[in-house]
Design a protein around this motif. Structure first.
Motif, mmCIF file in Angstrom:
data_model
loop_
_atom_site.group_PDB
_atom_site.id
_atom_site.type_symbol
_atom_site.label_atom_id
_atom_site.label_comp_id
_atom_site.label_asym_id
_atom_site.label_seq_id
_atom_site.Cartn_x
_atom_site.Cartn_y
_atom_site.Cartn_z
ATOM 1 N N PRO A 1 0.792 -1.230 0.000
ATOM 2 C CA PRO A 1 0.000 0.000 0.000
ATOM 3 C C PRO A 1 0.828 1.287 0.000
ATOM 4 O O PRO A 1 0.278 2.364 0.164
ATOM 5 N N MET A 2 2.159 1.186 -0.138
ATOM 6 C CA MET A 2 2.982 2.398 -0.143
ATOM 7 C C MET A 2 2.570 3.333 -1.273
ATOM 8 O O MET A 2 2.576 4.559 -1.146
ATOM 9 N N VAL A 3 2.236 2.734 -2.393
ATOM 10 C CA VAL A 3 1.586 3.454 -3.485
ATOM 11 C C VAL A 3 0.181 2.876 -3.583
ATOM 12 O O VAL A 3 0.012 1.651 -3.636
ATOM 13 N N SER A 4 -0.824 3.716 -3.588
ATOM 14 C CA SER A 4 -2.201 3.248 -3.424
ATOM 15 C C SER A 4 -2.600 2.209 -4.461
ATOM 16 O O SER A 4 -2.200 2.276 -5.631
ATOM 17 N N ASP A 5 -3.385 1.242 -3.985
ATOM 18 C CA ASP A 5 -3.951 0.252 -4.897
ATOM 19 C C ASP A 5 -4.989 0.920 -5.793
ATOM 20 O O ASP A 5 -5.065 0.650 -6.995
ATOM 21 N N GLN A 6 -5.762 1.815 -5.201
ATOM 22 C CA GLN A 6 -6.818 2.479 -5.972
ATOM 23 C C GLN A 6 -6.227 3.492 -6.951
ATOM 24 O O GLN A 6 -5.392 4.323 -6.592
ATOM 25 N N VAL A 7 -6.684 3.416 -8.168
ATOM 26 C CA VAL A 7 -6.288 4.345 -9.227
ATOM 27 C C VAL A 7 -7.512 5.157 -9.626
ATOM 28 O O VAL A 7 -8.582 4.592 -9.895
ATOM 29 N N THR A 8 -7.373 6.470 -9.631
ATOM 30 C CA THR A 8 -8.462 7.350 -10.060
ATOM 31 C C THR A 8 -8.296 7.670 -11.536
ATOM 32 O O THR A 8 -7.218 8.074 -11.979
ATOM 33 N N LEU A 9 -9.354 7.488 -12.286
ATOM 34 C CA LEU A 9 -9.337 7.751 -13.725
ATOM 35 C C LEU A 9 -10.175 8.979 -14.044
ATOM 36 O O LEU A 9 -11.258 9.175 -13.493
ATOM 37 N N LYS A 10 -9.667 9.801 -14.941
ATOM 38 C CA LYS A 10 -10.433 10.912 -15.487
ATOM 39 C C LYS A 10 -10.219 10.906 -16.995
ATOM 40 O O LYS A 10 -9.071 10.860 -17.462
ATOM 41 N N ILE A 11 -11.320 10.951 -17.737
ATOM 42 C CA ILE A 11 -11.258 10.736 -19.180
ATOM 43 C C ILE A 11 -11.925 11.891 -19.918
ATOM 44 O O ILE A 11 -13.019 12.306 -19.566
ATOM 45 N N ALA A 12 -11.240 12.385 -20.932
ATOM 46 C CA ALA A 12 -11.832 13.308 -21.895
ATOM 47 C C ALA A 12 -12.023 12.525 -23.177
ATOM 48 O O ALA A 12 -11.042 12.068 -23.781
ATOM 49 N N ALA A 13 -13.266 12.331 -23.586
ATOM 50 C CA ALA A 13 -13.560 11.482 -24.733
ATOM 51 C C ALA A 13 -14.202 12.299 -25.852
ATOM 52 O O ALA A 13 -15.271 12.882 -25.661
ATOM 53 N N ALA A 14 -13.553 12.318 -26.999
ATOM 54 C CA ALA A 14 -14.072 13.024 -28.163
ATOM 55 C C ALA A 14 -14.330 12.028 -29.291
ATOM 56 O O ALA A 14 -13.482 11.165 -29.569
ATOM 57 N N PHE A 15 -15.494 12.154 -29.932
ATOM 58 C CA PHE A 15 -15.853 11.257 -31.021
ATOM 59 C C PHE A 15 -16.287 12.074 -32.237
ATOM 60 O O PHE A 15 -16.918 13.123 -32.097
ATOM 61 N N VAL A 16 -15.977 11.551 -33.414
ATOM 62 C CA VAL A 16 -16.232 12.267 -34.676
ATOM 63 C C VAL A 16 -17.001 11.357 -35.623
ATOM 64 O O VAL A 16 -16.736 10.155 -35.704
ATOM 65 N N LYS A 17 -17.937 11.953 -36.344
ATOM 66 C CA LYS A 17 -18.698 11.185 -37.367
ATOM 67 C C LYS A 17 -18.521 11.855 -38.721
ATOM 68 O O LYS A 17 -18.721 13.064 -38.853
#
Length: 208
Positions: A192-208
């Motif tokens: 646990p010295m480096v956290s097991d939990q990972v926080t994700l933040k996503i910027a998602a762009a889609f094109v048609k």
């Protein structure tokens, strides 16, 4: 001197007034969901980013980015709960602000041993949605994440960010957040010295 100051103030005021319509012309996206058109979209690799963050020793946060994401989004604004996402994240494209850290995350193991994390030629990660619950402009997106050769279910909180036509192409964007335990994917070094939990933040762009 007073005349000079007045002239500068007037010029500044005029610039502020004229800048507003110019800025408006440069922002074709809309926060209204009515700007969304249905169909099959492709992930924009230049504007889709996945950031991760861990707690390092209880002293500082540590984060990095994945980019060049590819994949598809199937979207029907009349039935948003039927949306489907299938995206691939190239782990080898991992980036941090510290070259030493980046190299550590993707380097081979010593003397043929298992790498500490991903190794020099890691398999791409892939997220495939399995369901979505929509409330207004927000959604809970569920899916299977394959990372480091292991597949686990995860859920993401998604917010609609904007949509519009740019350069003759329809575009739609979202922000998403979620967490995972890296040990679930065989990446548990230094827990646990480096956290097991990972926080994700996503910027998602889609094109048609």
């Amino acid at each position: 001197m007073r005349i000079l100051i007045a002239a500068i103030a007037l010029a500044s005021t005029g610039a502020a007034v004229t800048a507003a319509p110019i800025l408006a012309q440069q922002m074709p996206g809309s926060k209204s969901t009515t700007a969304i058109t249905g169909g099959s979209y492709t992930a924009d690799p230049n504007h889709t980013l996945v950031s991760w963050e861990v707690n390092h020793l209880g002293i500082t946060p540590l984060w990095g980015l994945f980019g060049q994401v590819s994949g598809t989004l199937q979207l029907d604004p009349k039935n948003p709960a039927a949306a489907k996402v299938d995206v691939t994240i190239p782990i080898a494209k991992l980036a941090t602000a510290a070259p030493g850290l980046s190299a550590h995350l993707v380097r081979p193991g010593k003397d043929g041993a298992k790498p500490d994390f991903f190794g020099p030629a890691p398999a791409d990660a892939r997220f495939v949605s399995t369901g979505v619950d929509v409330t207004g402009t927000r959604a809970k997106l569920r899916g299977d994440l394959t990372l480091n050769g292991v597949t686990r279910p995860i859920a993401l909180d998604v917010d609609f960010y904007g949509a519009g036509a740019v350069g003759g192409k329809e575009q739609v964007g979202f922000e998403a957040r979620g967490t995972l335990n890296r040990s679930d994917f065989g990446l548990g070094l230094a827990v646990p010295m480096v956290s097991d939990q990972v926080t994700l933040k996503i910027a998602a762009a889609f094109v048609k």
